[in-house]
Enzyme design. Sequence first.
Site, PDB file in Angstrom:
ATOM      1  N   TYR A   1     -14.139  14.272  -8.501  1.00  0.00           N
ATOM      2  CA  TYR A   1     -14.245  14.306  -9.964  1.00  0.00           C
ATOM      3  C   TYR A   1     -15.688  14.432 -10.441  1.00  0.00           C
ATOM      4  O   TYR A   1     -15.968  15.106 -11.432  1.00  0.00           O
ATOM      5  CB  TYR A   1     -13.561  13.086 -10.591  1.00  0.00           C
ATOM      6  CG  TYR A   1     -12.082  13.333 -10.762  1.00  0.00           C
ATOM      7  CD1 TYR A   1     -11.623  14.313 -11.633  1.00  0.00           C
ATOM      8  CD2 TYR A   1     -11.144  12.611 -10.027  1.00  0.00           C
ATOM      9  CE1 TYR A   1     -10.277  14.569 -11.780  1.00  0.00           C
ATOM     10  CE2 TYR A   1      -9.789  12.859 -10.166  1.00  0.00           C
ATOM     11  CZ  TYR A   1      -9.357  13.840 -11.050  1.00  0.00           C
ATOM     12  OH  TYR A   1      -8.022  14.098 -11.186  1.00  0.00           O
TER      13      TYR A   1
ATOM     14  N   GLU B   1       3.427  -2.147  12.714  1.00  0.00           N
ATOM     15  CA  GLU B   1       3.513  -0.959  11.863  1.00  0.00           C
ATOM     16  C   GLU B   1       3.843  -1.315  10.422  1.00  0.00           C
ATOM     17  O   GLU B   1       3.168  -0.885   9.485  1.00  0.00           O
ATOM     18  CB  GLU B   1       4.579   0.011  12.411  1.00  0.00           C
ATOM     19  CG  GLU B   1       4.806   1.213  11.508  1.00  0.00           C
ATOM     20  CD  GLU B   1       5.985   2.084  11.941  1.00  0.00           C
ATOM     21  OE1 GLU B   1       6.476   1.927  13.072  1.00  0.00           O
ATOM     22  OE2 GLU B   1       6.416   2.921  11.129  1.00  0.00           O
TER      23      GLU B   1
ATOM     24  N   ASP C   1       8.152   0.872  15.055  1.00  0.00           N
ATOM     25  CA  ASP C   1       9.545   1.297  15.137  1.00  0.00           C
ATOM     26  C   ASP C   1       9.765   2.070  16.432  1.00  0.00           C
ATOM     27  O   ASP C   1       8.821   2.622  17.006  1.00  0.00           O
ATOM     28  CB  ASP C   1       9.884   2.267  13.985  1.00  0.00           C
ATOM     29  CG  ASP C   1      10.166   1.525  12.683  1.00  0.00           C
ATOM     30  OD1 ASP C   1      10.346   0.288  12.725  1.00  0.00           O
ATOM     31  OD2 ASP C   1      10.184   2.196  11.626  1.00  0.00           O
TER      32      ASP C   1
END
Lengths: 363, 530
Positions: free
Chosen positions: A93, A193, A244
Site C-alpha cells: 500500500y 497441526e 492429521d
Amino acid sequence: MSDVVKKLTNLGKSMVKEINNNSSPTFTTKLRSRSNINYDESIGVLRLGDKREERTFINVSQARRFMQTIAVANKCKKFLNENSHTSIRGLYYQLKFSLGANLDEELFSEQGESNPLIEDLELALDVKREDLNLSTARKGVVAGPMVLKDKFAGEKVEIDLTKQGRSGWMIPSDVDNGMEIDSINAEWVLVVEKDAIWQRLNEDKFWKKEDCILISPQGQASRGARRLLRKLADKGLPIIVFTDCDAWGWYIYWTIKTGSMNLAYLGLDIAVPESKFIGVTMQDIKDYDFLDKLTITAKPIDIKKAQDMLSYPWINMHKEWVKELKTVIKTKKKIEQDALQGPRLSFISDYLRDKKENERFLP
Amino acid sequence: MAKDVFTQFKEHSVAEFFKKNKQMLGFSGKIRSLTTIVHELVTNSLDAAEEGRILPDIVVEVSEINKDEGRYLVHIEDNGTGIPEKLIGKALGMMLAGTKFHRYVQQRGQQGIGAAGVTMYSQLTTGKSVKVISGYKGKKVTCEVLIDIRTNKPKVNILNREPSEWHGLIYEAEVKDVKYDKSSYGVYEYLKRTALANPHASITFLDPLGERHIFPRSVDVIPPKPKPVKPHPLGISTSDLIDFAHYSKEPTLSSFFRNTFSRISQLKLDELRNYLPDINFRMKPRMLSWEQADRIVSVFKKIKWISPSSDGIYPIGEKQIKKSIYNILNPEFCEVVERKPKIYRGGIPFIVEVGLAYGGDAGRKIGSSRNGDVIRFANRAPLLFDAGGCGITDAVKSIDWKRYGIKNFDDAPITLIINVSSVHIPYTGAGKQALSSEQDLVDEIRNAIMDVARKMQIHIRGKVRERERATKIKSILKYVEQLSMDLAELADYSERDKINKKLIKLVEIKYSKTKKHNDNESESDNRSVD
C-alpha cells in the site's frame, strides 16, 4: 548505518555505476524456479541451487519489474532508516500510494506484484525480509516452560509462556530481531497441526505434565513459527510433529522438516531436518482398533497431493512414508487428529505419550 | 468504317448523324458531356505538342453562364504548334476529318471524334460559333468557326490577322445541357488523371467556382513520337481486314498481305494459300468479301507466326509515373512497375504499367477517410466511365489484398494507376471507356499489381515494425523517471537528473532505428514459474 542499509545502498551504487558506464543497470538474483531447487541430502533440507538470473532495465519485458524492484528496495531502506516496520501488505500500500513519477499507471496494481520482488531482494542481498523491517502475518501459538525477552517499540518485556492462559502466546513474524529466548525448562517440543487440538492439550496441561513446549502452527507453519522451531532445535530440543492423517497434514510436517519449495532460498534457517513425525499414520488404524470406524473418505485433492509427495525424492527415499502414502492412495481414507478423542477426550494425551515412549516415529 | 457510316448518312444532315450517335460519341449525360468536351480538346492539345516536340502547357477554364440551363463557357489554351490558317476549318469545323483515322498507331485519339465534335455540340446546343485563336509560324489568326451542317463543310470567319511570336491554340466554346461536378466522372478528376499519365504536361484548371487547380509538370522529357506499325495477323478482326483491304492500293491480295501486315513472309503467304485454295490471291484487295475475310482471319489463327514487334508501343515509363505520382498525390509510399511487352489474342502486343501510391493524398477522399481508388488509362487517356465492365477492374478485384497487409482495398488509402499501352486497345464498346476482359490482359495486369503490392507490403511491414519500436521505447521510457528517483535515493547519489538523462539515452540507443532489429531478442519472461 546498519549492514542491511549498507547492502541496499551498495545495490543502488552498483547500478548507478553501470549507468554512468553507459550500460543498462542490471539486477542479479538467484533463480527461484523448481529447476533450481535441490534437496541437500547431507543435511536434509531443500536448498536453492546456484542458478542466477540477471535482469536488465532496458528490456521491454523487464523494465516495469526492474523499476518496481528498486522502488521496493528504496522503500525498505526508508523503513530501516526510520526504524519502522510494516507487513508486506503495508509495503504494497505504501508503494501503491506513491503514484509514481510521471507515470500514468499504478506503480503496483496488486500485492502479487510486490511479494515476489521482496523475495528477489532477500536473495540478491542475502538478507531475510524481517531484516528489511517487513513482517508477514502472525500465525502460530505457543505454551510451555519458556521465557522470552522482547524488545519492541522502545520497551523491553519478559514473556513467560507458562502464563499465557487459554490463548497462549502468538508467534510474531520476526523472532530474530529484538527477540531472544531467555530460558527453557522443557525436554522436547510438540507441534500440533490444529488449533483445536492445541487447545485440548493446553487444557490438559500436557506441556506441564510432559515437560514440553506446545506449539500449533495453526495449519501450514508461518515463517515465524518455522524460524522459532529452528531456534528451539538449535537449543537441543527434539521436535515432534503431530498432524492429521492425510497428505496435506503430512506436508505440514515436511515443510517444517525440509523447508518448502517457496522458501527454499532460506535453506537451513527455516528448516528442521531433525524433526520427527509422531502421527497420525495409516499404521495407527491397525494399532488402534477404534480408529478404523472413524476414518473418512479422502478427497481427490488429497489423493493428488499424496501422489505429488510420492514424486518428491526427499520423501520418496523413506520407505515408511512411501508405504503411508500408497495406503492413502489405495484405501482413499484419512483420519483427523480429532478422531483420537473418540474413546475419551484425554485419549490424545495417552496416544502421544504411548507413541513417544515407544519411539514409534516416522522419519 | 466510320467514314462509311458517315457517307451512309450523307443524304441526312451531319447534325442528324451527330444526334443519333451522341451516346456513342461520349455525349451522354450532362456531367459526362462536359468531360468529353474537355477530353477532346485536351487530347488535341497534347497531340499537337507532341507532334511539335513541345512540352505542353495547357490551361482549361470552365465558367458558368447559366446553371439552370446547364450553360457553360469552355476555354482552352495550349502552347502547341498552332494550326495553319487554311487548316483551321478542317481541323475544327469538319466532322471525321481527322488525320488519325486508319493509322495503325498508338494514339490517345482512338477515342471520340475530335475537336470538331465539340464545335458541333456547341453549335447544336447554343447556335453559336466557336472562337479560335491560332498562333502558327509567326502569325496569329483570330476567327470564328461554324460547321455547315448540311454539307459538313467548315465556315471560318477570320476576325483578325497579326504577326506574333506566340504559338499555340486558344479555343472557346459555349455549350448547353452540361453540368460541372467534382465527382469522379467530372472535369477535375479527368484532368488530374490526364496529368498523372502525362507527366510531361503542365495542366492548369480554373473551375466554375473560381478555384485554380495546378497539376505541375513532373518530367521534362517529351514522349517519343509514336510511329505507325504494321498490324500482326493475329491482332486483326474480320472487319479490320475488310477495312484495310478496301483502302489498300496494292494490286493483288498477295502483295496486300505481304506489305500491309508484319510477319507475313512469302513462306507464310504460301502456307495461307494452301489453307485457302479457292481464294484468288491475285484479285484486287478491295474485292475481298466478308465471308472470305472471315475465313482468312480464322486461318491466321492456325498458322504459327513470329511474335509481333512491340516497337510501336510507348509506355509512360516507370520514372515518369513515379514522378507524377509524387507530384500530384504526395504519397507516403509509391511503387511503379513497367512490365515487359506481352501479347493478347495471340498477336497484339501491349505493355502494362502499374503505379501504386499509398498514404498522403492517395485514395479517393470520402469525408475524412480515403478509399481505394483505381485510375485506369489506355494509351495515357483516362478511362472515367464503365469501370464495372472493365478488364482492369477485374484484375484489381482478383487480388487478395489481405496477403499484402490490406484488410479491405475499398477502405485503404491507395491509388492504383494502371496504364495499358497498345496499338490496338481492346475496348468493350464504342464508348471506349472500358477494356474487354481478355484473359492475357487481365492476367498481365494482375501480375503487375501483385508486383507493386508486394513492395507496398514490405513498406507497411516496416511501418508496423517502426510503430512497434516506438511502442517499445515508450514502454521503457515511462519508467525512467521513477527509477531514477528511487535509484538516486537508494544509492545516496545526488545527480538524479544525470541518471535520468543517461537512462533515456540508453533506451534510445538500444532501440535506435539504425540498429538492426533483432527478432531473437529475448523479450519473454525469463523466470520460469514454479
